[in-house]
Design a protein around this motif. Structure first.
Motif, PDB file in Angstrom:
ATOM      1  N   GLY A  97       2.922 -37.620  -4.016  1.00 28.02           N
ATOM      2  CA  GLY A  97       2.519 -39.017  -3.903  1.00 28.02           C
ATOM      3  C   GLY A  97       2.567 -39.776  -5.215  1.00 28.02           C
ATOM      4  O   GLY A  97       2.292 -40.972  -5.256  1.00 28.02           O
ATOM      5  N   GLY A  98       2.910 -39.086  -6.302  1.00 29.88           N
ATOM      6  CA  GLY A  98       2.961 -39.721  -7.614  1.00 29.88           C
ATOM      7  C   GLY A  98       4.313 -40.351  -7.884  1.00 29.88           C
ATOM      8  O   GLY A  98       5.170 -40.448  -6.999  1.00 29.88           O
ATOM      9  N   ASN A  99       4.513 -40.757  -9.104  1.00 24.44           N
ATOM     10  CA  ASN A  99       5.764 -41.357  -9.543  1.00 24.44           C
ATOM     11  C   ASN A  99       6.279 -40.586 -10.746  1.00 24.44           C
ATOM     12  O   ASN A  99       6.483 -41.140 -11.813  1.00 24.44           O
ATOM     13  CB  ASN A  99       5.551 -42.837  -9.884  1.00 24.44           C
ATOM     14  N   ASN A 100       6.479 -39.288 -10.567  1.00 23.55           N
ATOM     15  CA  ASN A 100       6.904 -38.425 -11.660  1.00 23.55           C
ATOM     16  C   ASN A 100       8.422 -38.385 -11.772  1.00 23.55           C
ATOM     17  O   ASN A 100       9.139 -38.611 -10.812  1.00 23.55           O
ATOM     18  CB  ASN A 100       6.379 -36.997 -11.466  1.00 23.55           C
ATOM     19  N   SER A 101       8.883 -38.073 -12.984  1.00 25.38           N
ATOM     20  CA  SER A 101      10.312 -37.915 -13.210  1.00 25.38           C
ATOM     21  C   SER A 101      10.541 -36.837 -14.254  1.00 25.38           C
ATOM     22  O   SER A 101       9.658 -36.514 -15.051  1.00 25.38           O
ATOM     23  CB  SER A 101      10.939 -39.231 -13.679  1.00 25.38           C
ATOM     24  N   VAL A 102      11.734 -36.273 -14.199  1.00 24.29           N
ATOM     25  CA  VAL A 102      12.222 -35.394 -15.256  1.00 24.29           C
ATOM     26  C   VAL A 102      13.280 -36.219 -15.965  1.00 24.29           C
ATOM     27  O   VAL A 102      14.279 -36.617 -15.365  1.00 24.29           O
ATOM     28  CB  VAL A 102      12.837 -34.095 -14.697  1.00 24.29           C
ATOM     29  N   ARG A 103      13.039 -36.542 -17.248  1.00 29.99           N
ATOM     30  CA  ARG A 103      13.886 -37.489 -17.978  1.00 29.99           C
ATOM     31  C   ARG A 103      14.610 -36.832 -19.129  1.00 29.99           C
ATOM     32  O   ARG A 103      14.014 -36.114 -19.926  1.00 29.99           O
ATOM     33  CB  ARG A 103      13.032 -38.617 -18.556  1.00 29.99           C
ATOM     34  N   GLY A 104      15.890 -37.145 -19.207  1.00 28.17           N
ATOM     35  CA  GLY A 104      16.676 -36.715 -20.352  1.00 28.17           C
ATOM     36  C   GLY A 104      16.420 -37.624 -21.541  1.00 28.17           C
ATOM     37  O   GLY A 104      15.618 -38.559 -21.475  1.00 28.17           O
ATOM     38  N   ASP A 105      17.119 -37.360 -22.629  1.00 35.13           N
ATOM     39  CA  ASP A 105      16.974 -38.194 -23.822  1.00 35.13           C
ATOM     40  C   ASP A 105      18.034 -39.298 -23.805  1.00 35.13           C
ATOM     41  O   ASP A 105      18.690 -39.524 -22.800  1.00 35.13           O
ATOM     42  CB  ASP A 105      17.029 -37.341 -25.096  1.00 35.13           C
ATOM     43  N   GLY A 106      18.236 -39.972 -24.884  1.00 37.08           N
ATOM     44  CA  GLY A 106      19.152 -41.101 -24.939  1.00 37.08           C
ATOM     45  C   GLY A 106      20.608 -40.747 -25.159  1.00 37.08           C
ATOM     46  O   GLY A 106      21.439 -41.628 -25.340  1.00 37.08           O
ATOM     47  N   ASN A 107      20.935 -39.476 -25.150  1.00 35.16           N
ATOM     48  CA  ASN A 107      22.308 -39.040 -25.410  1.00 35.16           C
ATOM     49  C   ASN A 107      23.005 -38.649 -24.113  1.00 35.16           C
ATOM     50  O   ASN A 107      22.375 -38.477 -23.081  1.00 35.16           O
ATOM     51  CB  ASN A 107      22.297 -37.851 -26.370  1.00 35.16           C
ATOM     52  N   GLY A 108      24.311 -38.487 -24.183  1.00 32.92           N
ATOM     53  CA  GLY A 108      25.080 -38.014 -23.043  1.00 32.92           C
ATOM     54  C   GLY A 108      24.965 -36.499 -22.945  1.00 32.92           C
ATOM     55  O   GLY A 108      25.510 -35.781 -23.781  1.00 32.92           O
ATOM     56  N   ASN A 109      24.245 -36.020 -21.948  1.00 31.47           N
ATOM     57  CA  ASN A 109      23.982 -34.586 -21.807  1.00 31.47           C
ATOM     58  C   ASN A 109      24.331 -34.113 -20.408  1.00 31.47           C
ATOM     59  O   ASN A 109      24.531 -34.900 -19.494  1.00 31.47           O
ATOM     60  CB  ASN A 109      22.499 -34.280 -22.061  1.00 31.47           C
ATOM     61  N   THR A 110      24.324 -32.794 -20.249  1.00 33.86           N
ATOM     62  CA  THR A 110      24.411 -32.187 -18.928  1.00 33.86           C
ATOM     63  C   THR A 110      23.029 -31.678 -18.572  1.00 33.86           C
ATOM     64  O   THR A 110      22.457 -30.853 -19.290  1.00 33.86           O
ATOM     65  CB  THR A 110      25.419 -31.021 -18.917  1.00 33.86           C
ATOM     66  N   LEU A 111      22.491 -32.210 -17.475  1.00 33.14           N
ATOM     67  CA  LEU A 111      21.185 -31.786 -16.965  1.00 33.14           C
ATOM     68  C   LEU A 111      21.471 -31.060 -15.650  1.00 33.14           C
ATOM     69  O   LEU A 111      21.807 -31.671 -14.643  1.00 33.14           O
ATOM     70  CB  LEU A 111      20.270 -32.987 -16.747  1.00 33.14           C
ATOM     71  N   ASP A 112      21.359 -29.738 -15.685  1.00 31.00           N
ATOM     72  CA  ASP A 112      21.760 -28.900 -14.555  1.00 31.00           C
ATOM     73  C   ASP A 112      20.522 -28.257 -13.944  1.00 31.00           C
ATOM     74  O   ASP A 112      19.940 -27.346 -14.517  1.00 31.00           O
ATOM     75  CB  ASP A 112      22.743 -27.834 -15.039  1.00 31.00           C
ATOM     76  N   PHE A 113      20.128 -28.752 -12.763  1.00 29.76           N
ATOM     77  CA  PHE A 113      18.948 -28.247 -12.089  1.00 29.76           C
ATOM     78  C   PHE A 113      19.299 -27.258 -10.974  1.00 29.76           C
ATOM     79  O   PHE A 113      18.435 -26.872 -10.195  1.00 29.76           O
ATOM     80  CB  PHE A 113      18.126 -29.419 -11.529  1.00 29.76           C
ATOM     81  N   SER A 114      20.560 -26.842 -10.911  1.00 28.98           N
ATOM     82  CA  SER A 114      20.956 -25.875  -9.891  1.00 28.98           C
ATOM     83  C   SER A 114      20.219 -24.564 -10.130  1.00 28.98           C
ATOM     84  O   SER A 114      19.976 -24.168 -11.266  1.00 28.98           O
ATOM     85  CB  SER A 114      22.472 -25.653  -9.902  1.00 28.98           C
ATOM     86  N   GLY A 115      19.824 -23.929  -9.046  1.00 29.48           N
ATOM     87  CA  GLY A 115      19.072 -22.679  -9.154  1.00 29.48           C
ATOM     88  C   GLY A 115      17.601 -22.876  -9.448  1.00 29.48           C
ATOM     89  O   GLY A 115      16.847 -21.923  -9.559  1.00 29.48           O
ATOM     90  N   MET A 116      17.186 -24.130  -9.601  1.00 31.75           N
ATOM     91  CA  MET A 116      15.782 -24.449  -9.858  1.00 31.75           C
ATOM     92  C   MET A 116      15.175 -25.093  -8.622  1.00 31.75           C
ATOM     93  O   MET A 116      15.885 -25.545  -7.729  1.00 31.75           O
ATOM     94  CB  MET A 116      15.651 -25.424 -11.035  1.00 31.75           C
ATOM     95  N   THR A 117      13.849 -25.168  -8.603  1.00 28.85           N
ATOM     96  CA  THR A 117      13.118 -25.922  -7.594  1.00 28.85           C
ATOM     97  C   THR A 117      12.425 -27.073  -8.305  1.00 28.85           C
ATOM     98  O   THR A 117      11.668 -26.845  -9.251  1.00 28.85           O
ATOM     99  CB  THR A 117      12.069 -25.039  -6.885  1.00 28.85           C
ATOM    100  N   VAL A 118      12.715 -28.300  -7.885  1.00 30.35           N
ATOM    101  CA  VAL A 118      12.050 -29.491  -8.427  1.00 30.35           C
ATOM    102  C   VAL A 118      11.384 -30.192  -7.253  1.00 30.35           C
ATOM    103  O   VAL A 118      12.048 -30.553  -6.288  1.00 30.35           O
ATOM    104  CB  VAL A 118      13.037 -30.439  -9.129  1.00 30.35           C
ATOM    105  N   THR A 119      10.067 -30.361  -7.329  1.00 28.59           N
ATOM    106  CA  THR A 119       9.337 -31.025  -6.252  1.00 28.59           C
ATOM    107  C   THR A 119       8.603 -32.248  -6.788  1.00 28.59           C
ATOM    108  O   THR A 119       8.081 -32.236  -7.905  1.00 28.59           O
ATOM    109  CB  THR A 119       8.311 -30.083  -5.591  1.00 28.59           C
ATOM    110  N   ASP A 120       8.598 -33.299  -5.986  1.00 26.54           N
ATOM    111  CA  ASP A 120       7.824 -34.517  -6.267  1.00 26.54           C
ATOM    112  C   ASP A 120       8.153 -35.135  -7.619  1.00 26.54           C
ATOM    113  O   ASP A 120       7.272 -35.650  -8.311  1.00 26.54           O
ATOM    114  CB  ASP A 120       6.322 -34.243  -6.151  1.00 26.54           C
ATOM    115  N   ALA A 121       9.430 -35.091  -8.009  1.00 29.15           N
ATOM    116  CA  ALA A 121       9.855 -35.713  -9.262  1.00 29.15           C
ATOM    117  C   ALA A 121      11.316 -36.139  -9.147  1.00 29.15           C
ATOM    118  O   ALA A 121      12.146 -35.391  -8.626  1.00 29.15           O
ATOM    119  CB  ALA A 121       9.681 -34.760 -10.444  1.00 29.15           C
TER     120      ALA A 121
END
Length: 90
Positions: free
Chosen positions: A45-69
């Motif tokens: 019910g929140g407003n959470n996020s997983v945020r990268g930095d200001g650069n061009g990166n690869t953020l790979d969440f495969s194989g992970m579990t991310v809930t409510d973000a």
């Protein structure tokens, strides 16, 4: 920097939001393989996020579990790979 603190394959390393509007920051390229993190949990019910930095990166969440973000690359020309679940990528 997030690193796996476990000693065996059965260990599950988790990042948990502590506030309903917390942004969980990751810096540089991020993945399960590079960080050892298996689970990221926002607050239901929140407003959470997983945020990268200001650069061009690869953020790979495969194989992970991310809930409510949401997955948010922030600035830069990012490549974002979601989880096997239903993700919100912004």
């Amino acid at each position: 920097t997030y690193q796996d603190s476990g000693t065996g394959a059965s260990d599950v390393d988790t990042i948990k939001a502590t506030h309903s509007s917390a942004a969980i920051g990751v810096s540089g390229d991020f993945s399960k393989a590079s960080s050892g993190i298996e689970v990221i949990e926002g607050i239901a019910g929140g407003n959470n996020s997983v945020r990268g930095d200001g650069n061009g990166n690869t953020l790979d969440f495969s194989g992970m579990t991310v809930t409510d973000a949401k997955l948010d690359g922030a600035g830069g020309n990012d490549t974002i790979i979601g989880t096997a679940g239903d993700d919100v990528i912004v």
